[in-house]
Design a protein around this motif. Structure first.
Motif: not given
Length: 955
Positions: A678-683
């Motif tokens: 869920n967080s990889i898109r924001f890295l």
């Protein structure tokens, strides 16, 4: 606390109006300026900085100018606003200035019933102690009420609960601060000036004062009317500077002006500005009778225009109706095919827009078009710096060649009248409108389109959707290199460096030219050095302060200042400015719109979808962002992005407007601790922000950036094998060192960073340092152990794992027992750390050689982990359990079970969408070896395909 207050309640007083108050304000600045010159007072006078007027000398004086027809009292919003703004300025500057005054100056008078303000104005020194006390209490009362008013206004905006809490907290802190602060010095430094005359009389009066001052011998008998226009133009020019420090006038400025001849002075008058002022003066001075006289003259004036009408045939007027930029002195490279397509479309469509970011070569393209297609009977080229109507209405060459003259009553319709005259010209004609700014008035463009007898090319930074529009293609590498080498004659530069540089600046033609000329004119600057400084955000480095000449510029320029001017953002409202400042911190390309909406929180998705969508549409209209073809992504030109960041760095609190976005992004990444996919898109956004805000400019957002970096580095552990090298470890170490300097020694955030640094040391098998930093974290968390019990257990389990990796069973079990004691103490038998503890026991039995017991315990850990709420568990650990179980079966030589559990480990990572994790690649490699050992060909081919696909995606 004061910084938080100022950030929350500061208001933008740097507004430029065009009404009567605007003129009165500029006259007030002019009077102060020339009076200081006559009296030899060394005072620097600022306009549109912090307040209407700011004077810096032995005293620091802020003046608020009000030109009103109504009277004032303490109940007047203008008075209350001014007092509040004065108070913010007092907080901002008091610590660095001993003598600071605040003046409220107005033409009008005090309201008849306003007794307190009347007494204060009559007794400015406040020698009467009772009067002073009343005034002080009134000021406190106004300040506290204004806090409430402004708080309520901010709370009515569409903001998050976090923002609302922040505003309420700042409000309460501010009220307490005022209630507990002695404001005597502030009160005694407020000055009231009520001139008790009408607006019309005030302007006439101040103008007379200025004329009298200009008659002083110090002005060398220069014509006062000429000096008036010159000095007022200088004030206007200074007030428009982007850099607030440059919005000032001094005695030295006047001395330089007086050294020039009258003819030279006439050339520096801003005629457009002074013409507008004359109109403004007339609007103030004309009464109803004069308006009626003008209306009575209207028929006569229309008849004169009819009688003077000229037959605009192509044989009686020149081909070039305006000044045309030089099209012959330099070779313009590129766009050979594009120019043919534009010509073909122009013949059919009549009106075409060509758009691209600033500096990409739109003006050069238009010059090449004129040089290529010479069959036009008449040509008009209008460069637009303010508005289209303004550019046409004040182009004296155009009006002279058209043979038209206007009377003052035509001013409001002059643009339409000029277009009407242009449209009467017969022949094959071309109109080029070169819009230098980013905002466009569509109403004015529609009027341009009504000229039916002309072909029209509109050059703009914006994508105009109601015309046939073409994006200017970027030039090829070969042409870009020719542009560079035509302005650079030193040693040859390797093509690979040129390609990398051109790609970095997105083949911006202007930047290529400026770069080459800067390096050419320097002594030792190279492209490699230039490029490195640019990437390090050091475009304002002293090495770049090299004078160069640019076509169409009347004076030498320097690259950094020129780019700041070229890409200024003066036409943005506060909401657009704040958001583009945030977007500029993100990657320059492929910013997914859904991502930036989600960064603000899934609960606010629908609301932010509209708000953010509208802002992006507005920014696209102004040429600052560009949509992808599918309109799901946006890009920001690299140079625009860099200039926005430079401008942000110059603010009093750099990047403070991005604070909430940083906090929200940190929260989104943190949400991925249990569901990493869920967080990889924001890295990538986090990495970009950290790279964009250099260390020396982080003071206003330092703690939020520390936490963002912490969450980013922690998230990488799910995707990158951080044990392969020590670069990741160095980043953690650097983060910890900076956090130690900034955060308090007992700050839980510092403890979190210590724990994560220790994990990094552990992955790199530096067990000694891992233990040291785990224990540093424990010291902080154990001070409030009951509050942080889950984290304390996590850290102790991490320490147990370190001992197990060192084959130190005794210490591992001692720490394990400590964990169980804590669980009993707080009756805490919950969370995924219980599964970790099963794994610790399994590792202990594995070391002892009891593989069956290890398998039994690990299966128990898997069962427990699966029983947890899926939203409160991280199945990355479940995958690790299966991987370890596969290894245990290998020790028992049970290849079948080893394969089964390794497949489960792979499926688990695939199910949680960690398809680009290095750990998944390692598991593919392991299971491939097992398939090959067992000769399972079909599965072997399947996993080989997955490995190849994985490598292709990574590349």
């Amino acid at each position: 606390m004061l910084e938080q207050i100022l950030n929350t309640f500061d208001v933008n007083t740097d507004a430029v109006a065009t009404n009567r108050g605007f003129y009165y304000q500029y006259l007030s600045v002019l009077k102060k300026w020339i009076q200081n010159f006559v009296e030899d007072k060394n005072i620097v006078t600022y306009t549109e900085v912090d307040n209407d007027i700011k004077e810096v000398g032995q005293e620091l004086i802020f003046t608020q100018i009000k030109c009103y027809s109504s009277n004032f009292s303490f109940n007047s919003e203008e008075i209350k606003n001014s007092i509040f703004n004065f108070w913010l300025l007092y907080l901002k500057y008091n610590s660095s200035n001993e003598n600071i005054k605040f003046c409220f100056s107005t033409n009008t008078k005090i309201a008849p019933r306003e007794k307190l303000l009347d007494k204060w104005s009559a007794n400015p020194e406040l020698n009467d102690n009772e009067l002073y006390k009343l005034c002080k209490e009134k000021i406190k009362e106004i300040l506290i009420k204004e806090i409430k008013v402004r708080k309520n206004k901010k709370l009515q905006n569409k903001i998050t609960e976090i923002q609302k809490t922040e505003i309420k907290s700042a409000s309460e802190s501010f009220k307490k601060y005022i209630q507990n602060t002695d404001i005597e010095e502030f009160v005694r430094n407020i000055i009231w000036e009520f001139n008790s005359i009408s607006p019309e009389e005030s302007i006439i009066s101040i103008r007379k004062d200025i004329d009298l001052l200009l008659s002083n011998l110090k002005f060398n008998n220069k014509p006062s009317a000429l000096l008036f226009s010159v000095l007022l133009s200088e004030i206007y020019k200074k007030s428009q500077n982007t850099n607030k420090d440059d919005r000032c006038v001094t005695n030295e400025t006047i001395s330089i002006i007086l050294e020039q001849t009258d003819d030279e002075l006439k050339k520096i008058i801003d005629k457009k500005f002074t013409k507008l002022l004359r109109i403004e003066i007339e609007q103030i001075q004309n009464d109803i009778q004069h308006i009626q006289i003008k209306l009575g003259q209207q028929d006569e004036e229309i008849n004169i225009l009819k009688n003077n009408f000229t037959d605009f045939s192509k044989t009686k007027i020149p081909k070039e109706l305006t000044f045309i930029p030089d099209i012959n002195s330099t070779e313009i490279l590129g766009w050979d095919d594009f120019i043919v397509d534009i010509n073909a479309n122009l013949r059919v469509k009549k009106t075409i827009s060509i758009f691209a970011e600033g500096g990409m070569g739109k003006t050069s393209f238009a010059k090449k078009y004129l040089k290529t297609f010479t069959d036009y009977d008449h040509i008009i080229w209008v460069s637009v710096e303010n508005s289209i109507s303004y550019a046409f209405s004040f182009d004296e060459v155009l009006q002279k060649n058209l043979g038209v003259e206007f009377i003052k009553s035509d001013d409001i319709n002059k643009f339409k009248l000029i277009l009407n005259d242009i449209n009467k010209i017969e022949g094959h004609n071309l109109l080029i409108v070169d819009i230098q700014q980013s905002e466009i008035d569509n109403t004015e463009l529609k009027l341009i389109a009504t000229i039916t007898n002309w072909e029209k090319i509109i050059l703009t930074r914006s994508h105009i959707k109601n015309f046939t529009s073409f994006k200017l293609p970027r030039i090829s590498f070969e042409y870009a290199k020719k542009i560079f080498t035509s302005n650079y004659s030193k040693e040859e530069i390797d093509n690979s460096l040129l390609i990398e540089y051109f790609e970095y600046i997105d083949y911006n033609v202007l930047v290529i030219e400026l770069t080459a000329k800067t390096i050419e004119n320097s002594i030792d600057l190279t492209l490699n050095t230039f490029f490195n400084l640019l990437k390090d955000q050091k475009l304002d480095d002293n090495d770049f302060n090299i004078d160069i000449e640019v076509n169409d510029e009347n004076e030498v320029i320097r690259i950094f200042n020129f780019l700041l001017k070229k890409f200024s953002l003066n036409n943005l409202n506060s909401e657009e400015r704040n958001y583009i400042e945030y977007l500029a911190l993100l990657p320059s390309s492929n910013i997914y719109i859904e991502d930036i909406i989600l960064i603000n929180g899934i609960d606010f998705y629908d609301e932010n979808k509209i708000t953010i969508g509208n802002i992006i549409n507005s920014l696209e209209k102004k040429g600052l962002v560009e949509y992808s073809s599918d309109r799901k992504r946006i890009n920001i030109h690299r140079i625009i992005r860099e200039i926005i960041i430079y401008n942000s760095r110059k603010e009093f609190n750099p990047f403070i407007n991005c604070l909430f976005y940083i906090v929200w992004l940190t929260a989104r990444i943190k949400e991925g601790q249990n569901q990493p996919s869920n967080s990889i898109r924001f890295l990538k956004y986090a990495e970009s922000i950290l790279n964009s805000i250099k260390e020396e400019y982080r003071k206003s957002v330092y703690q939020p950036l520390l936490m963002l970096e912490n969450e980013l580095l922690y998230s990488y552990r799910f995707f990158i094998d951080i044990g392969i090298g020590n670069e990741h470890n160095l980043r953690w170490n650097n983060l910890a060192l900076r956090a130690q300097k900034y955060l308090g020694s007992n700050d839980p955030n510092l403890a979190v960073i210590y724990n994560n640094l220790a994990l990094s040391f552990a992955y790199n098998e530096d067990f000694k340092n891992a233990i040291i930093y785990f224990k540093k974290a424990l010291v902080i968390f154990k001070k409030e152990e009951s509050k942080w019990v889950d984290i304390v257990i996590t850290i102790l389990n991490n320490i147990s794992n370190i001992h197990l990796k060192s084959k130190d069973l005794i210490n591992a079990m001692n720490v394990f027992k400590e964990v169980q004691e804590i669980r009993r103490r707080y009756n805490y038998f919950d969370g995924q750390q219980l599964g970790i503890e099963y794994r610790i026991l399994a590792d202990s039995y594995k070391i002892a050689g009891d593989y069956d017991k290890a398998i039994e315990l690990l299966c128990g850990g898997i069962k427990l982990h699966k029983s947890l709420n899926i939203l409160k568990r991280n199945d990355f650990y479940l995958s690790a359990y299966y991987n370890q179980l596969s290894q245990l079966y290998l020790y028992k030589n049970d290849i079948g079970q080893a394969i089964t559990n390794q497949e489960m480990a792979i499926k688990t990572l695939e199910d949680i969408n960690l398809n680009n994790s290095d750990y998944l690649l390692q598991m593919y490699t392991i299971v491939l070896s097992l398939y090959q050992h067992e000769g399972i060909k079909n599965k072997e081919e399947e996993v080989i395909n997955k490995i190849n696909l994985f490598k292709n995606i990574q590349s």
